[in-house]
Design an enzyme around this catalytic site. Sequence first.
Site, PDB file in Angstrom:
ATOM      1  N   CYS A 162       0.828  -1.207   0.000  1.00 24.45           N
ATOM      2  CA  CYS A 162       0.000   0.000   0.000  1.00 24.45           C
ATOM      3  C   CYS A 162       0.862   1.258   0.000  1.00 24.45           C
ATOM      4  O   CYS A 162       0.455   2.295  -0.535  1.00 24.45           O
ATOM      5  CB  CYS A 162      -0.951  -0.004   1.186  1.00 24.45           C
ATOM      6  SG  CYS A 162      -0.122  -0.111   2.795  1.00 24.45           S
ATOM      7  N   HIS A 202      -1.604   1.399   7.456  1.00 30.27           N
ATOM      8  CA  HIS A 202      -2.054   1.299   6.066  1.00 30.27           C
ATOM      9  C   HIS A 202      -2.011   2.684   5.436  1.00 30.27           C
ATOM     10  O   HIS A 202      -2.356   3.688   6.072  1.00 30.27           O
ATOM     11  CB  HIS A 202      -3.480   0.737   6.032  1.00 30.27           C
ATOM     12  CG  HIS A 202      -4.013   0.560   4.639  1.00 30.27           C
ATOM     13  ND1 HIS A 202      -3.450  -0.317   3.723  1.00 30.27           N
ATOM     14  CD2 HIS A 202      -5.060   1.153   4.001  1.00 30.27           C
ATOM     15  CE1 HIS A 202      -4.128  -0.252   2.596  1.00 30.27           C
ATOM     16  NE2 HIS A 202      -5.107   0.627   2.729  1.00 30.27           N
TER      17      HIS A 202
END
Length: 829
Positions: free
Chosen positions: A154, A558
């Site tokens: 990510c 994230h």
Amino acid sequence: MGDTRDLCPHLDSIGEVTKEDLLFKSKGVCQSCGVSGPNLWACLQVSCPYVGCGESFADHSTIHAQAKKHNLTVNLNTFRVWCYACEKEVFLEQRLAAHPAGPSPRFSEQDAPLPSHPLKAVPIAVADEGESESEDDDLKPRGLTGMKNLGNSCYMNAALQALSNCPPLTQFFLECGGLVRTDKKPALCKSYQKLVSEVWHRRRPSYVVPTSLSHGIKLVNPMFRGYAQQDTQEFLRCLMDQLHEELKEPVVAAAAALVEARDSDSSDTDEKREGDRSPSEDEFLSCDSSSDREPDNEAHMRSASRPCSPVHHHEGHSKLAGSPPRASPVRMGPSYVLKKAQVLSAGSRRRKEQRYRSVISDIFDGSILSLVQCLTCDRVSTTVETFQDLSLPIPGKEDLAKLHSAIYQNAPAKPGACGDSYTAQGWLAFIVEYIRRFVVSCTPSWFWGPVVTLEDCLAAFFAADELKGDNMYSCERCKKLRNGVKYCKVLRLPEILCIHLKRFRHEVMYSFKISSHVSFPLEGLDLRPFLAKECTSQITTYDLLSVICHHGTAGSGHYVAYCQNVINGQWYEFDDQYVTEVHETAVQTAEAYVLFYRKSSEEAVRERQQVVSLAAMQEPSLLRFYVSREWLNKFNTFAEPGPITNHTFLCSHGGIPPHKYHYIDDLVVILPQNVWEHLYGRFGGGPAVNHLYVCSVCQVEIEALAKRRRVEIDTFIKLNKAFQAEECPGVIYCISMQWFREWEAFVKGKDNEPPGPIDNSRIAQVKGSGHVQLKQGADYGQISEETWVYLNHLYGGGPEIAIRQSVAQLQDPESLHGEQKIEAETRAV
């Protein structure tokens, strides 16, 4: 619909293909190495059942296509078709629906004739004119393509989406595809170009798989191998550094003079002061000491061989982040990686410094002027430093109070200093800021935490630093350690400003994240309070393009990106393969980590519209002028494109360099006379070009250079073979392998610049009697006396290091190692 010339001529070689056949093949393996998916490609040649692996493995699909001359292949994961002969994507459904008409080229337009006035006042995504079926279709947003997570990737996906939504960079890779040329591995610029073309294509899929680019970045820097979470800012720097290295070109002398006349601070060989450590690194919570291990929390100045992994310097401005020097040619050969010798023999001449530029440096590079003032003699020393991004501290409550006290109470500064970070804003700015803070205060404090603005972070970054105590300043005039004050101001603003908020702090035993909310403007970020009086930038306000956010802790989390679409102006959240439209309030409340701002460009938009109108008014009798395609891309996307730089496709003699003539159509665009005169009158630069020809002077120089290289290497091989054949040479001469590798790169054509004088200073040591001896453990090679005389006659330098040995001494392993090294490294020449 596209012109029939754009139709891939190899589509007729496809046999009967059904989706069921492709789905069945996708469950198979590569027929050459047995590897399974997901990146498998099936050959589409009639009666050919071959399935091969892609670039992420051994790329047997490409090997098969080249060996069998089978041009068309389909990806069994995305079902996208690629033609190796045309080097572009083709679309089977369009062939079936409207044969024989075909789609327009997907990447560059290098095979098409030069347009007479390809100036468009349209957004970035409307580049494929031939595919447009209606005006409404042109206004549909593109670039809303997700990216598949390849396993904790990510950080990469968010960074790529943020870069993808930087119009000047993306427009370059879409409209100037012919300029994306490199012979450097892993050719990351090609992988990035392909990815951008997929993301912004009209017939985009819901998401793409950035396998090729991921594989390439892992080759560049091993820290990104495996599946561990990485820092998105460090990935950005590594990617942009590599793109620059692959795309950089030397700055022609005339072009350099133009730039220096406009911006005298643009030199990339700036001095950097050692030991100037900023005490504010200890004053602010996130602006800490050298124990801080967040990627690049310390100074990240351009050094000749900076790796992409975190490097902590104590030179230059201690709060500044950047990338490798745009002026230093870092050469990376297949068999060795070496920096150029820093110190030459006394009295020897240095190699001429060569300046380089690329689309990356054009877009993201800015410069800062650092000033250190001695509080005893008032002497002020200055340093110019180039930055690619700014790493800003996040001040705490106490630090905010100090900053606002200094700002709003108009704290006095010593005469001659430049510590007036906010005073230039005046009372109007104070009132606006007060109202903004009142509105924010209506929100519960537990939600916001300390009220910190991006302007506060900038003020903390540019605040004056006291140099005292253990961090006193070494004054050159006083010749002593003195108390001092250090200031910095922006000397040149970049077209796109990248800001990194220092949220992570890693100590020896623990790590933590600063989760304070930092409010930031979507429009009108004004940098005037932080500009040096010598700053030449006319536009000083910025609008937000994209922001990368990190959710989670210092140990795990994230990354997502929020980006504004350049076509419809809406904001979207890019969360790996998912793309969702969001309201701008969701962006403003995000926990920003990296922000990309673009210069406000209302005036530039009007200028482009005026040029389009002029182009529509052209008369057939007008002359035609050639202009750099790359500069025209700047004009279409930059707020301040700068002078016309036709020197990018011209040599120093005014002609076309012979090696560029075969792809000159990729480098230039034809403009009518009225448009050229308007642009030249508005931006200056040049030179005016209405006739293209191959430079005969350069051709002669190229032939002479090739002859020189051939003679030198042939002579060396002849002399070295004779030396190798000697069983007991009476005298052996030593030569620095560092210099020898530079010479080898030159004669092999990997480097256009000769190596300069022989530099044996690194392998020599002088005894008390003045006798020069070989330094223990030095990296040297052994050559014959005849070879030394030959090379020294050509290049000069020294010092001369001769070893007179007995037969027994010649069997010494170190001596044999040096001798074999020369032989091994020249055998393939």
